[in-house]
Design a protein around this motif. Structure first.
Motif, PDB file in Angstrom:
ATOM      1  N   ARG A  79      12.691  11.492   9.075  1.00 22.62           N
ATOM      2  CA  ARG A  79      13.464  12.733   9.155  1.00 22.62           C
ATOM      3  C   ARG A  79      12.558  13.929   8.894  1.00 22.62           C
ATOM      4  O   ARG A  79      11.512  13.773   8.236  1.00 22.62           O
ATOM      5  N   PRO A  80      12.959  15.097   9.360  1.00 23.83           N
ATOM      6  CA  PRO A  80      12.148  16.288   9.058  1.00 23.83           C
ATOM      7  C   PRO A  80      11.896  16.405   7.561  1.00 23.83           C
ATOM      8  O   PRO A  80      12.797  16.167   6.753  1.00 23.83           O
ATOM      9  N   GLY A  81      10.651  16.706   7.214  1.00 20.79           N
ATOM     10  CA  GLY A  81      10.263  16.837   5.804  1.00 20.79           C
ATOM     11  C   GLY A  81       9.569  15.617   5.264  1.00 20.79           C
ATOM     12  O   GLY A  81       8.863  15.703   4.253  1.00 20.79           O
ATOM     13  N   ASP A  82       9.717  14.455   5.905  1.00 20.48           N
ATOM     14  CA  ASP A  82       9.061  13.236   5.417  1.00 20.48           C
ATOM     15  C   ASP A  82       7.532  13.379   5.489  1.00 20.48           C
ATOM     16  O   ASP A  82       7.001  13.929   6.459  1.00 20.48           O
ATOM     17  N   ALA A  83       6.850  12.839   4.471  1.00 17.13           N
ATOM     18  CA  ALA A  83       5.379  12.777   4.479  1.00 17.13           C
ATOM     19  C   ALA A  83       4.985  11.442   5.096  1.00 17.13           C
ATOM     20  O   ALA A  83       5.426  10.394   4.632  1.00 17.13           O
ATOM     21  N   VAL A  84       4.164  11.493   6.146  1.00 19.82           N
ATOM     22  CA  VAL A  84       3.885  10.256   6.889  1.00 19.82           C
ATOM     23  C   VAL A  84       2.409  10.133   7.268  1.00 19.82           C
ATOM     24  O   VAL A  84       1.651  11.097   7.262  1.00 19.82           O
ATOM     25  N   SER A  85       2.075   8.887   7.618  1.00 18.45           N
ATOM     26  CA  SER A  85       0.754   8.551   8.120  1.00 18.45           C
ATOM     27  C   SER A  85       0.933   7.944   9.518  1.00 18.45           C
ATOM     28  O   SER A  85       1.995   7.405   9.822  1.00 18.45           O
ATOM     29  N   LEU A 134       4.974   7.232   3.638  1.00 20.67           N
ATOM     30  CA  LEU A 134       3.994   7.026   2.563  1.00 20.67           C
ATOM     31  C   LEU A 134       4.667   6.402   1.347  1.00 20.67           C
ATOM     32  O   LEU A 134       5.801   6.752   1.023  1.00 20.67           O
ATOM     33  N   PRO A 135       3.969   5.513   0.665  1.00 15.55           N
ATOM     34  CA  PRO A 135       4.505   5.006  -0.605  1.00 15.55           C
ATOM     35  C   PRO A 135       4.394   6.099  -1.666  1.00 15.55           C
ATOM     36  O   PRO A 135       3.633   7.062  -1.502  1.00 15.55           O
ATOM     37  N   GLU A 136       5.148   5.931  -2.751  1.00  9.22           N
ATOM     38  CA  GLU A 136       5.093   6.905  -3.835  1.00  9.22           C
ATOM     39  C   GLU A 136       3.680   6.983  -4.402  1.00  9.22           C
ATOM     40  O   GLU A 136       3.009   5.950  -4.540  1.00  9.22           O
ATOM     41  N   GLY A 137       3.244   8.185  -4.712  1.00 10.58           N
ATOM     42  CA  GLY A 137       1.954   8.344  -5.391  1.00 10.58           C
ATOM     43  C   GLY A 137       0.763   8.439  -4.460  1.00 10.58           C
ATOM     44  O   GLY A 137      -0.375   8.483  -4.927  1.00 10.58           O
ATOM     45  N   LEU A 138       0.986   8.475  -3.151  1.00  9.90           N
ATOM     46  CA  LEU A 138      -0.140   8.624  -2.222  1.00  9.90           C
ATOM     47  C   LEU A 138      -0.144  10.045  -1.653  1.00  9.90           C
ATOM     48  O   LEU A 138       0.737  10.418  -0.884  1.00  9.90           O
ATOM     49  N   PRO A 139      -1.148  10.855  -2.051  1.00 13.81           N
ATOM     50  CA  PRO A 139      -1.199  12.230  -1.532  1.00 13.81           C
ATOM     51  C   PRO A 139      -1.441  12.232  -0.022  1.00 13.81           C
ATOM     52  O   PRO A 139      -2.135  11.357   0.500  1.00 13.81           O
ATOM     53  N   LEU A 140      -0.875  13.234   0.648  1.00 10.39           N
ATOM     54  CA  LEU A 140      -1.026  13.334   2.110  1.00 10.39           C
ATOM     55  C   LEU A 140      -2.489  13.374   2.534  1.00 10.39           C
ATOM     56  O   LEU A 140      -2.863  12.801   3.552  1.00 10.39           O
ATOM     57  N   GLU A 141      -3.307  14.052   1.750  1.00  4.61           N
ATOM     58  CA  GLU A 141      -4.721  14.150   2.135  1.00  4.61           C
ATOM     59  C   GLU A 141      -5.334  12.752   2.217  1.00  4.61           C
ATOM     60  O   GLU A 141      -5.997  12.407   3.188  1.00  4.61           O
ATOM     61  N   GLN A 142      -5.091  11.936   1.200  1.00  2.00           N
ATOM     62  CA  GLN A 142      -5.655  10.572   1.201  1.00  2.00           C
ATOM     63  C   GLN A 142      -5.018   9.695   2.272  1.00  2.00           C
ATOM     64  O   GLN A 142      -5.658   8.771   2.791  1.00  2.00           O
ATOM     65  N   GLN A 300       0.489   0.487   1.078  1.00  2.29           N
ATOM     66  CA  GLN A 300       1.085   0.112  -0.216  1.00  2.29           C
ATOM     67  C   GLN A 300       0.018   0.049  -1.313  1.00  2.29           C
ATOM     68  O   GLN A 300       0.281   0.320  -2.478  1.00  2.29           O
ATOM     69  N   LEU A 301      -1.205  -0.333  -0.922  1.00  2.00           N
ATOM     70  CA  LEU A 301      -2.282  -0.495  -1.906  1.00  2.00           C
ATOM     71  C   LEU A 301      -3.010   0.819  -2.201  1.00  2.00           C
ATOM     72  O   LEU A 301      -3.584   0.998  -3.276  1.00  2.00           O
ATOM     73  N   MET A 302      -2.961   1.735  -1.248  1.00  2.00           N
ATOM     74  CA  MET A 302      -3.791   2.943  -1.361  1.00  2.00           C
ATOM     75  C   MET A 302      -3.619   3.746  -2.656  1.00  2.00           C
ATOM     76  O   MET A 302      -4.609   4.233  -3.207  1.00  2.00           O
ATOM     77  N   PRO A 303      -2.396   3.881  -3.193  1.00  2.00           N
ATOM     78  CA  PRO A 303      -2.294   4.641  -4.451  1.00  2.00           C
ATOM     79  C   PRO A 303      -3.084   4.002  -5.591  1.00  2.00           C
ATOM     80  O   PRO A 303      -3.405   4.668  -6.572  1.00  2.00           O
TER      81      PRO A 303
END
Ligand SMILES: [Zn+2]
Ligand SMILES: [Zn+2]
Length: 347
Positions: A79-85, A134-142, A300-303
């Motif tokens: 949805r609009p506003g979601d942070a995604v990869s 994105l899973p919780e705790g993963l910044p968009l930059e990363q 899932q592992l990235m954070p």
């Protein structure tokens, strides 16, 4: 009214063309992303050097993250506003690799940032099925590193890195360090780096890998043997993709060792390998490319991977050419474009 955006376009020449192009509104199954971060990959440099095929005119950038700005009528997964990869590849479904469960080897694939407009622009319009929450705790930059990390994960899984293994990594840029992080997660007991660039050796050590040697002043074979009872490493990865490191890799491997060609060498470049060595030690010589079914899992592992400091430089989209020059010079580790700011152009 058509909206315009700033974009870095590959037009078939050796330099990127910075221009304004229309923002493409999403079709029924598409998602419009406002790009947060898009990182420069070795493949992007190869495209400008004509060593890797892309389809000009096209906006480059296949490693990117952003916010969903708008979705098509049939899209229900974001949805609009979601942070995604984004995992930028789509596969034909009909060729032999696709039909034997190896779609990442598809011979008729497409990718955003290669043949479709990608992330070195303020917006990108992509198919909904390449968008990942994105899973919780993963910044968009990363999160922009997920594509590369998905490829790294494929390499590590191909190698079957195990508990107690000694792993040698030839080339310590961003990919080398990420390979080490995943090898460590698999239980590698020691990781030995060879990296000629002093600043990069310092960065490697900053990530906690003390064993980073300069191949110009260290006999790496001696070094590896002295740490493995004279036998060699269980796993050797060429992450540099140059003939010298590719040729050296099998020599450093022990009995039942696995060797991976991860760094991209230009087509046509050759090395010599002694078949008797591969025979007598039962070496496995492997390749890995892209990210088959790894993007979701690696996110899932990235954070928990400690990725801060992998992206060392940021540029605005208007400075994309400068960013490419920095990446080509091997400045820092990973160079990123932030098309909607903030940028701190320092190189
Ligand atoms: Zn790439
Ligand atoms: Zn296919």
């Amino acid at each position: 009214m058509t909206r315009l955006m700033n974009a870095a376009v590959f037009d078939g020449t050796e330099t990127l063309d910075l221009r304004q192009i229309p923002v493409q509104e999403p079709g029924p199954d598409e998602v419009l992303l406002r790009i947060d971060t898009a990182t420069i990959c070795g493949t992007d440099l190869h495209i400008l050097e004509k060593k890797f095929e892309a389809k000009p005119p096209v906006v480059l950038g296949h490693e990117f993250s952003g916010h969903v700005e708008a979705v098509g009528d049939r899209v229900t997964t974001c949805r609009p506003g979601d942070a995604v990869s984004v995992e930028p590849h789509i596969y034909c479904g009909c060729c032999k690799p696709c039909r034997i469960g190896k779609p990442h080897l598809c011979i008729d694939r497409l990718a955003w940032g290669i043949n479709l407009n990608g992330g070195f622009a303020q917006y990108a319009t992509v198919r909904h099925d390449v968008v990942y929450q994105l899973p919780e705790g993963l910044p968009l930059e990363q999160a922009a590193l997920a594509e590369l990390l998905g490829c790294v994960m494929n390499g590590i899984e191909r190698l079957n890195v195990g508990i107690g293994d000694t792993v040698v990594i030839l080339g310590g840029g961003a990919a080398g360090i990420l390979l080490a992080k995943l090898a460590e997660k698999c239980g590698a007991a020691q990781i030995i780096f060879s990296e000629p660039n002093a600043a990069r050796r310092e960065a490697i050590q900053g990530f906690g890998y003390e064993l980073a040697f300069d191949p110009a002043t260290t006999d790496l074979l001696d070094e590896v043997h002295s740490r493995t009872g004279g036998l060699g490493a269980d796993v050797v990865i060429d992450a540099a993709g140059v003939p010298a490191t590719a040729a050296q890799a099998p020599l450093l491997a022990c009995y039942a060792g696995r060797v991976l060609f991860f760094g991209v060498m230009a087509p046509g470049r050759m090395i010599e390998i002694e078949p008797n060595l591969v025979f007598a030690r039962e070496l496995a010589i492997l390749g890995s490319i892209r990210n088959p079914f790894t993007h979701h899992r690696i996110l899932q592992l990235m954070p928990k991977l400690g990725l801060e400091g992998i992206i060392t430089h940021h540029f605005g989209v208007e400075n994309t050419q400068e960013a490419f020059d920095a990446a080509r010079r091997g400045v820092g580790l990973k160079v990123a474009i932030r098309p909607n700011g903030p940028a701190d152009a320092t190189a």
